[in-house]
Motif scaffolding. Sequence first.
Motif, PDB file in Angstrom:
ATOM      1  N   GLU A  33      36.407 -98.080   5.122  1.00  0.00           N
ATOM      2  CA  GLU A  33      35.301 -98.709   4.408  1.00  0.00           C
ATOM      3  C   GLU A  33      34.027 -97.980   4.798  1.00  0.00           C
ATOM      4  OE1 GLU A  33      33.313-102.699   5.442  1.00  0.00           O
ATOM      5  OE2 GLU A  33      34.827-103.191   3.912  1.00  0.00           O
ATOM      6  N   LEU A  34      33.338 -97.435   3.813  1.00  0.00           N
ATOM      7  CA  LEU A  34      32.090 -96.721   4.043  1.00  0.00           C
ATOM      8  C   LEU A  34      30.932 -97.561   3.547  1.00  0.00           C
ATOM      9  CD1 LEU A  34      33.024 -93.172   2.691  1.00  0.00           C
ATOM     10  CD2 LEU A  34      33.318 -94.068   5.017  1.00  0.00           C
ATOM     11  N   GLY A  35      29.906 -97.686   4.342  1.00  0.00           N
ATOM     12  CA  GLY A  35      28.680 -98.365   3.931  1.00  0.00           C
ATOM     13  C   GLY A  35      27.608 -97.323   3.638  1.00  0.00           C
ATOM     14  N   LEU A  36      27.084 -97.357   2.442  1.00  0.00           N
ATOM     15  CA  LEU A  36      26.054 -96.409   2.031  1.00  0.00           C
ATOM     16  C   LEU A  36      25.345 -96.947   0.795  1.00  0.00           C
ATOM     17  CD1 LEU A  36      27.616 -93.433   0.094  1.00  0.00           C
ATOM     18  CD2 LEU A  36      28.989 -95.323   0.867  1.00  0.00           C
ATOM     19  N   ASP A  37      24.287 -96.283   0.402  1.00  0.00           N
ATOM     20  CA  ASP A  37      23.539 -96.654  -0.791  1.00  0.00           C
ATOM     21  C   ASP A  37      24.161 -95.938  -1.992  1.00  0.00           C
ATOM     22  OD1 ASP A  37      21.696 -97.290  -2.741  1.00  0.00           O
ATOM     23  OD2 ASP A  37      19.988 -96.339  -1.733  1.00  0.00           O
ATOM     24  N   LEU A  38      24.742 -96.706  -2.898  1.00  0.00           N
ATOM     25  CA  LEU A  38      25.400 -96.128  -4.075  1.00  0.00           C
ATOM     26  C   LEU A  38      24.483 -96.084  -5.298  1.00  0.00           C
ATOM     27  CD1 LEU A  38      28.942 -97.706  -3.729  1.00  0.00           C
ATOM     28  CD2 LEU A  38      28.217 -95.388  -3.141  1.00  0.00           C
ATOM     29  N   ARG A  39      23.246 -96.549  -5.176  1.00  0.00           N
ATOM     30  CA  ARG A  39      22.334 -96.546  -6.326  1.00  0.00           C
ATOM     31  C   ARG A  39      22.062 -95.160  -6.886  1.00  0.00           C
ATOM     32  NH1 ARG A  39      17.779-100.187  -3.775  1.00  0.00           N
ATOM     33  NH2 ARG A  39      18.479 -98.862  -2.075  1.00  0.00           N
ATOM     34  N   PRO A  40      21.870 -94.128  -6.049  1.00  0.00           N
ATOM     35  CA  PRO A  40      21.645 -92.799  -6.644  1.00  0.00           C
ATOM     36  C   PRO A  40      22.797 -92.366  -7.555  1.00  0.00           C
ATOM     37  CG  PRO A  40      21.011 -92.775  -4.329  1.00  0.00           C
ATOM     38  CD  PRO A  40      21.698 -94.100  -4.583  1.00  0.00           C
ATOM     39  N   ALA A  41      24.024 -92.594  -7.138  1.00  0.00           N
ATOM     40  CA  ALA A  41      25.176 -92.228  -7.974  1.00  0.00           C
ATOM     41  C   ALA A  41      25.260 -93.107  -9.214  1.00  0.00           C
ATOM     42  CB  ALA A  41      26.466 -92.329  -7.167  1.00  0.00           C
ATOM     43  N   ALA A  42      24.957 -94.393  -9.067  1.00  0.00           N
ATOM     44  CA  ALA A  42      25.007 -95.299 -10.214  1.00  0.00           C
ATOM     45  C   ALA A  42      23.992 -94.895 -11.277  1.00  0.00           C
ATOM     46  CB  ALA A  42      24.753 -96.734  -9.750  1.00  0.00           C
ATOM     47  N   HIS A  43      22.821 -94.434 -10.841  1.00  0.00           N
ATOM     48  CA  HIS A  43      21.781 -94.029 -11.798  1.00  0.00           C
ATOM     49  C   HIS A  43      22.060 -92.665 -12.420  1.00  0.00           C
ATOM     50  CE1 HIS A  43      19.346 -97.507 -11.066  1.00  0.00           C
ATOM     51  NE2 HIS A  43      19.281 -97.245  -9.757  1.00  0.00           N
ATOM     52  N   SER A  44      22.569 -91.728 -11.629  1.00  0.00           N
ATOM     53  CA  SER A  44      22.789 -90.368 -12.139  1.00  0.00           C
ATOM     54  C   SER A  44      24.131 -90.194 -12.824  1.00  0.00           C
ATOM     55  CB  SER A  44      22.693 -89.351 -10.997  1.00  0.00           C
ATOM     56  OG  SER A  44      23.821 -89.472 -10.131  1.00  0.00           O
ATOM     57  N   ASP A  45      25.105 -91.036 -12.471  1.00  0.00           N
ATOM     58  CA  ASP A  45      26.485 -90.897 -12.966  1.00  0.00           C
ATOM     59  C   ASP A  45      27.065 -89.534 -12.588  1.00  0.00           C
ATOM     60  OD1 ASP A  45      28.748 -92.011 -14.188  1.00  0.00           O
ATOM     61  OD2 ASP A  45      28.286 -91.063 -16.115  1.00  0.00           O
ATOM     62  N   ASP A  46      26.680 -89.053 -11.403  1.00  0.00           N
ATOM     63  CA  ASP A  46      27.089 -87.731 -10.926  1.00  0.00           C
ATOM     64  C   ASP A  46      27.808 -87.889  -9.582  1.00  0.00           C
ATOM     65  OD1 ASP A  46      27.334 -85.106  -9.996  1.00  0.00           O
ATOM     66  OD2 ASP A  46      25.297 -84.557 -10.591  1.00  0.00           O
ATOM     67  N   VAL A  47      29.024 -87.389  -9.506  1.00  0.00           N
ATOM     68  CA  VAL A  47      29.818 -87.497  -8.279  1.00  0.00           C
ATOM     69  C   VAL A  47      29.142 -86.805  -7.096  1.00  0.00           C
ATOM     70  CG1 VAL A  47      31.272 -85.448  -8.640  1.00  0.00           C
ATOM     71  CG2 VAL A  47      32.189 -87.418  -7.376  1.00  0.00           C
ATOM     72  N   ALA A  48      28.269 -85.862  -7.357  1.00  0.00           N
ATOM     73  CA  ALA A  48      27.553 -85.171  -6.275  1.00  0.00           C
ATOM     74  C   ALA A  48      26.603 -86.119  -5.534  1.00  0.00           C
ATOM     75  CB  ALA A  48      26.784 -83.977  -6.827  1.00  0.00           C
ATOM     76  N   ASP A  49      26.297 -87.269  -6.124  1.00  0.00           N
ATOM     77  CA  ASP A  49      25.373 -88.215  -5.518  1.00  0.00           C
ATOM     78  C   ASP A  49      26.075 -89.331  -4.742  1.00  0.00           C
ATOM     79  OD1 ASP A  49      23.100 -86.890  -6.414  1.00  0.00           O
ATOM     80  OD2 ASP A  49      23.139 -87.942  -8.337  1.00  0.00           O
ATOM     81  N   THR A  50      27.365 -89.148  -4.484  1.00  0.00           N
ATOM     82  CA  THR A  50      28.123 -90.136  -3.721  1.00  0.00           C
ATOM     83  C   THR A  50      29.139 -89.429  -2.838  1.00  0.00           C
ATOM     84  OG1 THR A  50      29.367 -92.211  -3.894  1.00  0.00           O
ATOM     85  CG2 THR A  50      29.904 -90.486  -5.498  1.00  0.00           C
ATOM     86  N   VAL A  51      29.868 -90.184  -2.076  1.00  0.00           N
ATOM     87  CA  VAL A  51      30.974 -89.624  -1.297  1.00  0.00           C
ATOM     88  C   VAL A  51      32.165 -89.490  -2.236  1.00  0.00           C
ATOM     89  CG1 VAL A  51      32.577 -90.029   0.605  1.00  0.00           C
ATOM     90  CG2 VAL A  51      30.156 -90.613   0.863  1.00  0.00           C
ATOM     91  N   HIS A  52      32.668 -88.294  -2.361  1.00  0.00           N
ATOM     92  CA  HIS A  52      33.838 -88.027  -3.213  1.00  0.00           C
ATOM     93  C   HIS A  52      35.067 -88.536  -2.468  1.00  0.00           C
ATOM     94  CE1 HIS A  52      36.913 -85.959  -5.426  1.00  0.00           C
ATOM     95  NE2 HIS A  52      36.013 -85.381  -6.216  1.00  0.00           N
ATOM     96  N   TYR A  53      35.591 -89.675  -2.894  1.00  0.00           N
ATOM     97  CA  TYR A  53      36.670 -90.298  -2.121  1.00  0.00           C
ATOM     98  C   TYR A  53      37.956 -89.495  -2.151  1.00  0.00           C
ATOM     99  CZ  TYR A  53      37.128 -92.586  -6.719  1.00  0.00           C
ATOM    100  OH  TYR A  53      37.199 -92.841  -8.051  1.00  0.00           O
ATOM    101  N   GLY A  54      38.162 -88.657  -3.164  1.00  0.00           N
ATOM    102  CA  GLY A  54      39.329 -87.782  -3.163  1.00  0.00           C
ATOM    103  C   GLY A  54      39.233 -86.726  -2.073  1.00  0.00           C
ATOM    104  N   GLU A  55      38.060 -86.143  -1.936  1.00  0.00           N
ATOM    105  CA  GLU A  55      37.846 -85.151  -0.881  1.00  0.00           C
ATOM    106  C   GLU A  55      37.911 -85.814   0.492  1.00  0.00           C
ATOM    107  OE1 GLU A  55      34.146 -83.244  -1.844  1.00  0.00           O
ATOM    108  OE2 GLU A  55      35.000 -82.225  -3.595  1.00  0.00           O
ATOM    109  N   LEU A  56      37.362 -87.019   0.604  1.00  0.00           N
ATOM    110  CA  LEU A  56      37.437 -87.740   1.871  1.00  0.00           C
ATOM    111  C   LEU A  56      38.888 -88.026   2.242  1.00  0.00           C
ATOM    112  CD1 LEU A  56      36.089 -89.257   4.239  1.00  0.00           C
ATOM    113  CD2 LEU A  56      36.123 -91.297   2.772  1.00  0.00           C
ATOM    114  N   ALA A  57      39.681 -88.486   1.291  1.00  0.00           N
ATOM    115  CA  ALA A  57      41.093 -88.775   1.552  1.00  0.00           C
ATOM    116  C   ALA A  57      41.823 -87.530   2.046  1.00  0.00           C
ATOM    117  CB  ALA A  57      41.766 -89.332   0.300  1.00  0.00           C
TER     118      ALA A  57
END
Length: 118
Positions: A33-57
């Motif tokens: 479970e990661l805690g972070l601010d997801l608003r930048p990704a929600a506004h941009s709709d760009d995976v670069a603005d969030t943690v890429h969970y596939g890459e993390l996995a």
Amino acid sequence: MDLITLTGLRVRGNHGVFDFERRDGQDFVIDVELGLDLRPAAHSDDVADTVHYGELATRLAEIVAGPPVDLIETLAQRLVDACLADSRVARARVTVHKPQAPIPLTFTDVSVTMTGTR
């Protein structure tokens, strides 16, 4: 704080105190479970603005499948550290499940949960 959750990542590893655990290996199940601010990704709709969970996995799986450690506490800390390597992550909670732990009794699971914060 918003959350990204990855549950049930199953990876074969060779961790444990006993020689046969290191030799034969077993499945480990990882919950994150990661805690972070997801608003930048929600506004941009760009995976670069969030943690890429596939890459993390993939990174977490590499750690579990990598060099063995004796304790799942050590493994959990390594996974927490990998999660916190992304500066956007303020908190990481990792549970390492060891369902085939060498316990001579009937049980469902053994797990360790560790939390790290920035």
